[in-house]
Design an enzyme around this catalytic site. Structure first.
Site, PDB file in Angstrom:
ATOM      1  N   GLY A 129      40.819  42.088  32.620  1.00 59.21           N
ATOM      2  CA  GLY A 129      41.953  41.612  33.408  1.00 59.21           C
ATOM      3  C   GLY A 129      41.829  40.152  33.803  1.00 59.21           C
ATOM      4  O   GLY A 129      41.091  39.368  33.180  1.00 59.21           O
ATOM      5  N   GLY A 160      46.147  42.256  41.566  1.00 64.59           N
ATOM      6  CA  GLY A 160      47.470  42.689  41.118  1.00 64.59           C
ATOM      7  C   GLY A 160      47.468  42.932  39.626  1.00 64.59           C
ATOM      8  O   GLY A 160      46.407  43.068  39.013  1.00 64.59           O
ATOM      9  N   THR A 187      41.091  45.566  43.784  1.00 59.96           N
ATOM     10  CA  THR A 187      40.168  44.490  43.430  1.00 59.96           C
ATOM     11  C   THR A 187      39.620  44.046  44.775  1.00 59.96           C
ATOM     12  O   THR A 187      40.236  44.306  45.802  1.00 59.96           O
ATOM     13  CB  THR A 187      40.929  43.324  42.739  1.00 59.96           C
ATOM     14  OG1 THR A 187      41.224  43.666  41.393  1.00 59.96           O
ATOM     15  CG2 THR A 187      40.160  42.036  42.727  1.00 59.96           C
TER      16      THR A 187
HETATM   17  N1  ASP Z   1      43.805  42.296  39.001  1.00 56.29           N
HETATM   18  C1  ASP Z   1      43.021  43.432  38.630  1.00 56.29           C
HETATM   19  C2  ASP Z   1      43.057  43.604  37.141  1.00 56.29           C
HETATM   20  O1  ASP Z   1      44.116  43.472  36.554  1.00 56.29           O
HETATM   21  C3  ASP Z   1      43.443  44.715  39.263  1.00 56.29           C
HETATM   22  C4  ASP Z   1      44.094  44.637  40.598  1.00 56.29           C
HETATM   23  O2  ASP Z   1      43.790  43.766  41.394  1.00 56.29           O
HETATM   24  O3  ASP Z   1      44.914  45.486  40.880  1.00 56.29           O
HETATM   25  O4  ASP Z   1      42.051  43.908  36.582  1.00 56.29           O
END
Ligand code: ASP
Length: 305
Positions: free
Chosen positions: A203, A225, A173
């Site tokens: 998300g 995350g 992200t």
């Molecule tokens: N937080 C993001 C999502 O769940 C993905 C990430 O940051 O790893 O869409």
């Protein structure tokens, strides 16, 4: 003598980093250069007295255009082999916010999130409706090929064939938070989501208070995350609430939010800046692509602990 007011900027390129054993010198150089470019774009705006809103958009837009980060051009693949992106922006002064979920073909989802905030009566637009809105406003629309990157395709294949996933294959992200010279905070986040997600999955990124939040009374936050955990923990708003009601430091509050995510079984990190310009960048993964310039003008870029 002109006394300049203070500003601060922090950004992240995701808590899913290439493992320290696998990173090559060339890749590390390119990743740091990407973070640095984004930092300089935001810093220039803040230094010239521009708004935190403009600074976070400029920083995130460059990261969206960089194929190395999971947002815009470098967005990961869904289980259907497509790209669906989420983005959000929030202004701390007005508590105005705009977000898009599950949009396809939009080159810069962060610009669309800002347009939702400034040019629509809504906060969150998703799917075809959001894409129509982008077309109506003349935002740049690109075809699928634009989002094809070999490393993301390979990640999809790995994810399809194994249950033991690396942080890099799971996460990514981009985001930025800033305090401008007028004392206004802003946060922006943009993502391709997680590799192999079900089509239609949205998300934490565009959920105000989960992956993105800003309030001049407390802080600005952008998370990265396991989105489902950040949504359930209402992570970004939780951080702001800790500052408002518990009166602990930004570093303590930020750490406690990431600890809570960890206790729930999730991994990730966040970046935050408070109204005094303090910066916190906690994460519970091996690394988090990150950079900041603090109120004293000192800058930093980092990947691992
Ligand atoms: N937080 C993001 C999502 O769940 C993905 C990430 O940051 O790893 O869409």
């Amino acid at each position: 003598m002109i006394v300049r007011k203070k500003f601060a900027l922090a950004l992240h390129g995701g808590a899913g980093t290439v493992s320290p054993e696998q990173i090559t010198r060339a890749l590390e150089r390119d990743l740091r250069a990407g973070l640095q470019r984004s930092l300089e774009a935001g810093r220039g705006i803040l230094r010239d007295g521009g708004s935190s809103l403009d600074a976070v958009v400029a920083a995130v837009r460059l990261l969206e255009d960089d194929p190395l980060f999971n947002a815009g051009r470098g967005a990961v693949f869904t289980s259907a082999g497509t790209h669906e992106m989420d983005a959000a922006i929030m202004e701390g002064r007005t508590l105005m916010a705009g977000a898009v979920g599950s949009v396809k073909g939009v080159r810069n989802p962060i610009l669309l999130a800002r347009a939702v905030m400034e040019k629509s009566p809504h906060v969150l637009l998703a799917g075809p409706g959001a894409e129509d809105f982008a077309r109506e406003l003349g935002h740049e629309i690109v075809d699928d090929e634009y989002f094809y990157t070999e490393q993301r395709w390979q990640a999809l294949e790995r994810v399809r064939n194994t249950s033991n996933l690396s942080d890099q294959d799971r996460h990514g992200t981009v985001g930025a938070v800033a305090l401008d010279q007028a004392g206004n905070l802003a946060a922006a986040t943009s993502t391709g989501g997680n590799t192999n997600k079900m089509p239609g999955r949205i998300g934490d990124t565009p959920i105000i208070g989960a992956g993105t939040y800003a309030n001049n009374a407390t802080c600005a936050v952008s998370a990265t995350g396991d989105g489902e955990f950040f949504i359930r923990a209402v992570a970004a708003h939780d951080l702001a609430a800790l500052l408002e009601y518990r009166r602990i430091t930004l570093a303590e509050a930020a750490k406690s939010v990431i600890d809570k995510i960890g206790r729930l079984g999730g991994t990730g990190g966040l970046i935050a800046v408070d109204r005094a310009g303090n910066i916190a960048l906690p994460f519970n993964t091996t690394g988090m692509y990150r950079a900041f310039v603090d109120i004293d003008g000192a800058s930093f870029t980092g990947i691992y602990r």
